[in-house]
Motif scaffolding. Sequence first.
Motif, PDB file in Angstrom:
ATOM      1  N   LEU A 123      -2.970  -6.387 -12.722  1.00 43.83           N
ATOM      2  CA  LEU A 123      -1.525  -5.994 -13.084  1.00 43.83           C
ATOM      3  C   LEU A 123      -0.324  -5.869 -11.856  1.00 43.83           C
ATOM      4  CD1 LEU A 123       0.842  -4.462 -14.935  1.00 43.83           C
ATOM      5  CD2 LEU A 123      -0.479  -2.168 -14.088  1.00 43.83           C
ATOM      6  N   LEU A 124      -0.906  -5.603 -10.747  1.00 42.03           N
ATOM      7  CA  LEU A 124      -0.068  -5.526  -9.330  1.00 42.03           C
ATOM      8  C   LEU A 124       0.324  -7.015  -9.190  1.00 42.03           C
ATOM      9  CD1 LEU A 124       1.064  -3.351  -7.572  1.00 42.03           C
ATOM     10  CD2 LEU A 124      -1.017  -4.080  -6.061  1.00 42.03           C
ATOM     11  N   MET A 125      -0.832  -7.649  -8.768  1.00 46.77           N
ATOM     12  CA  MET A 125      -0.352  -8.908  -8.452  1.00 46.77           C
ATOM     13  C   MET A 125       0.139  -9.969  -9.355  1.00 46.77           C
ATOM     14  SD  MET A 125      -1.240  -8.156  -5.233  1.00 46.77           S
ATOM     15  CE  MET A 125      -0.891  -9.977  -4.705  1.00 46.77           C
ATOM     16  N   LYS A 126       0.140  -9.721 -10.620  1.00 45.56           N
ATOM     17  CA  LYS A 126       0.782 -10.806 -11.323  1.00 45.56           C
ATOM     18  C   LYS A 126       2.142 -10.735 -11.688  1.00 45.56           C
ATOM     19  CE  LYS A 126      -0.219 -13.072 -15.624  1.00 45.56           C
ATOM     20  NZ  LYS A 126      -1.201 -13.326 -16.968  1.00 45.56           N
ATOM     21  N   TYR A 127       2.540  -9.358 -11.611  1.00 49.68           N
ATOM     22  CA  TYR A 127       3.912  -8.978 -12.166  1.00 49.68           C
ATOM     23  C   TYR A 127       4.665  -8.164 -11.042  1.00 49.68           C
ATOM     24  CZ  TYR A 127       2.399 -10.322 -16.772  1.00 49.68           C
ATOM     25  OH  TYR A 127       1.707 -10.910 -17.764  1.00 49.68           O
ATOM     26  N   LEU A 139       0.752  -1.221  -0.025  1.00 53.81           N
ATOM     27  CA  LEU A 139       0.088  -0.200   0.084  1.00 53.81           C
ATOM     28  C   LEU A 139       0.838   1.280  -0.096  1.00 53.81           C
ATOM     29  CD1 LEU A 139      -2.845  -1.027   2.515  1.00 53.81           C
ATOM     30  CD2 LEU A 139      -3.296  -0.648   0.121  1.00 53.81           C
ATOM     31  N   SER A 140       1.897   1.254   0.713  1.00 54.80           N
ATOM     32  CA  SER A 140       3.120   2.503   0.704  1.00 54.80           C
ATOM     33  C   SER A 140       3.541   2.862  -0.587  1.00 54.80           C
ATOM     34  CB  SER A 140       4.057   2.089   1.930  1.00 54.80           C
ATOM     35  OG  SER A 140       3.779   2.033   2.791  1.00 54.80           O
ATOM     36  N   ALA A 141       3.595   1.616  -1.391  1.00 55.02           N
ATOM     37  CA  ALA A 141       4.138   1.690  -2.793  1.00 55.02           C
ATOM     38  C   ALA A 141       3.244   2.422  -3.757  1.00 55.02           C
ATOM     39  CB  ALA A 141       4.915   0.598  -3.225  1.00 55.02           C
ATOM     40  N   ILE A 142       2.050   1.739  -3.623  1.00 57.33           N
ATOM     41  CA  ILE A 142       0.959   2.202  -4.670  1.00 57.33           C
ATOM     42  C   ILE A 142       0.287   3.367  -4.284  1.00 57.33           C
ATOM     43  CG2 ILE A 142       0.542  -0.312  -5.580  1.00 57.33           C
ATOM     44  CD1 ILE A 142      -2.133  -0.421  -3.718  1.00 57.33           C
ATOM     45  N   ALA A 177       1.609  -3.829 -19.679  1.00 58.66           N
ATOM     46  CA  ALA A 177       0.523  -4.699 -19.485  1.00 58.66           C
ATOM     47  C   ALA A 177      -0.634  -3.934 -19.216  1.00 58.66           C
ATOM     48  CB  ALA A 177       0.882  -5.355 -18.230  1.00 58.66           C
ATOM     49  N   ARG A 178      -0.375  -2.556 -18.506  1.00 58.76           N
ATOM     50  CA  ARG A 178      -1.636  -1.647 -18.259  1.00 58.76           C
ATOM     51  C   ARG A 178      -2.136  -1.290 -19.649  1.00 58.76           C
ATOM     52  NH1 ARG A 178       0.790   1.875 -15.169  1.00 58.76           N
ATOM     53  NH2 ARG A 178       0.245   1.036 -13.337  1.00 58.76           N
ATOM     54  N   ALA A 236      10.501  -0.209  -1.342  1.00 59.50           N
ATOM     55  CA  ALA A 236      11.443   0.219  -2.406  1.00 59.50           C
ATOM     56  C   ALA A 236      11.538  -0.526  -3.698  1.00 59.50           C
ATOM     57  CB  ALA A 236      12.921   0.188  -1.684  1.00 59.50           C
ATOM     58  N   ASN A 237      11.424  -1.995  -3.537  1.00 58.08           N
ATOM     59  CA  ASN A 237      11.355  -3.027  -4.679  1.00 58.08           C
ATOM     60  C   ASN A 237      10.071  -2.610  -5.501  1.00 58.08           C
ATOM     61  OD1 ASN A 237      13.738  -4.047  -3.750  1.00 58.08           O
ATOM     62  ND2 ASN A 237      12.837  -5.545  -2.658  1.00 58.08           N
ATOM     63  N   LEU A 238       8.878  -2.333  -4.744  1.00 57.05           N
ATOM     64  CA  LEU A 238       7.902  -2.283  -5.607  1.00 57.05           C
ATOM     65  C   LEU A 238       7.675  -1.077  -6.416  1.00 57.05           C
ATOM     66  CD1 LEU A 238       5.075  -3.610  -6.377  1.00 57.05           C
ATOM     67  CD2 LEU A 238       4.212  -2.863  -4.266  1.00 57.05           C
ATOM     68  N   LEU A 239       8.272  -0.050  -6.002  1.00 63.97           N
ATOM     69  CA  LEU A 239       8.318   1.273  -6.676  1.00 63.97           C
ATOM     70  C   LEU A 239       9.253   1.166  -7.556  1.00 63.97           C
ATOM     71  CD1 LEU A 239       8.540   3.846  -3.511  1.00 63.97           C
ATOM     72  CD2 LEU A 239       6.572   3.521  -5.518  1.00 63.97           C
ATOM     73  N   ASP A 240      10.165   0.575  -7.881  1.00 60.58           N
ATOM     74  CA  ASP A 240      11.328   0.437  -8.678  1.00 60.58           C
ATOM     75  C   ASP A 240      10.653  -0.454  -9.803  1.00 60.58           C
ATOM     76  OD1 ASP A 240      13.861   0.463  -9.965  1.00 60.58           O
ATOM     77  OD2 ASP A 240      13.872  -1.617  -9.691  1.00 60.58           O
ATOM     78  N   GLU A 241       9.861  -1.612  -9.537  1.00 63.44           N
ATOM     79  CA  GLU A 241       9.184  -2.326 -10.530  1.00 63.44           C
ATOM     80  C   GLU A 241       8.015  -1.497 -11.160  1.00 63.44           C
ATOM     81  OE1 GLU A 241       9.920  -5.315 -11.446  1.00 63.44           O
ATOM     82  OE2 GLU A 241      11.869  -5.403 -10.261  1.00 63.44           O
ATOM     83  N   LEU A 242       7.250  -0.707 -10.522  1.00 61.88           N
ATOM     84  CA  LEU A 242       6.141  -0.133 -11.207  1.00 61.88           C
ATOM     85  C   LEU A 242       6.583   0.903 -12.125  1.00 61.88           C
ATOM     86  CD1 LEU A 242       4.047   0.689  -8.125  1.00 61.88           C
ATOM     87  CD2 LEU A 242       3.571  -0.982  -9.663  1.00 61.88           C
ATOM     88  N   LYS A 243       7.861   1.112 -12.160  1.00 58.32           N
ATOM     89  CA  LYS A 243       8.336   2.301 -13.217  1.00 58.32           C
ATOM     90  C   LYS A 243       8.973   1.579 -14.401  1.00 58.32           C
ATOM     91  CE  LYS A 243       9.818   5.599  -9.679  1.00 58.32           C
ATOM     92  NZ  LYS A 243      11.064   6.043  -8.881  1.00 58.32           N
ATOM     93  N   LYS A 244       8.996   0.085 -14.491  1.00 60.61           N
ATOM     94  CA  LYS A 244       9.478  -0.481 -15.662  1.00 60.61           C
ATOM     95  C   LYS A 244       8.648  -0.889 -16.781  1.00 60.61           C
ATOM     96  CE  LYS A 244      12.858  -3.065 -13.222  1.00 60.61           C
ATOM     97  NZ  LYS A 244      13.339  -4.501 -12.554  1.00 60.61           N
TER      98      LYS A 244
END
Length: 331
Positions: free
Chosen positions: A239-243, A125-128, A229-230, A215-223
């Motif tokens: 999108l969030l849970m699959k990748y 939740l902090s990342a999204i 996929a979006r 930190a990891n999730l914020l990095d992944e969301l920018k890829k």
Amino acid sequence: MLAFIVRRLITIIPLLILISIVSFIVIELPPGDWVETRVQQLKLAGATVDDTEIQRLNSQYGLDKPAYQRYFRWVTNMLQGDFGYSFQWNQPVSEILIERVPRTMLIAVLSLIVSWLISTPIGILSAIKQYSWIDYLGTFISFIGLATPGFLLALILAYGALNILGFSPLGLNSIEMIDAPMSIAKLVDLAKHLVLPLIIVGLTGTGVTIRVLRANLLDELKKQYVITARAKGLTEYQLLMKYPVRMAINPLISTIGGILPALIGGEQLVSIVLSLDTTGPVLLRAAIAQDTYLVGGIVMILSTLALFGSLLSDIALASMDPRIRFGGTSK
């Protein structure tokens, strides 16, 4: 995979040897030994101990031998399952370890599980919802976990539980349940007493996990694959849970090797404050009394368990990422 596990097991052997050497040196650093400590206690109590009795005690416990001979004898006996004899408890060290170590590991493992159950949703939740009140709340919780010493938090929460709730959290069971046979009521009482230690010990792991996962999730969301996929029409949840979450949790598994020893070490201090029947109070008493073999046995067992915890995290990572077990690198 088998070759990878064998390589990791081989690397543990020199680490255990190094830990045994360092721990024995540290135990031997304070002046005197258990016999001298015991003689001083007897003299303070008004008893008289002659030199012949002191020599007999030194010979009985092998303290008249040079330190290196005692070390090699200790290590040789440990390889045969004999951890030595506790001077203070007047019983084999292995009997004390069998009673106390499982309780320590139970609290450490359960604290890790509790830590993950709390920190994983907060980290996601902090990342999204970056820079929202949820993100700030997660950051606050992580900072509390990272900055607050466990023993201080144990004192504060134990005081609050006793004065506000009227419940004494000391020990693993209430006084009336200590000698009672195992029953549903005793298990419920044990569960009540475990709540506070699990929260306190797990809070350190919670702070680390929240920061790493965020930190990891914020990095992944920018890829780019997330953007693609979006664009293909996946819902935000899919999108969030699959990748991204799957990729962000992968590095999280590697932190088990660092968090588990921290949880075990944190449990030692918390158990002393809360008077838990684990290795913490025993280790403190043994260190004060210079009970060499008991201190060394506890240190070696907990160190071995921490190293194997790191091994399990490596195996889990290797099973998820073939590049790790085959020694490859991403291109």
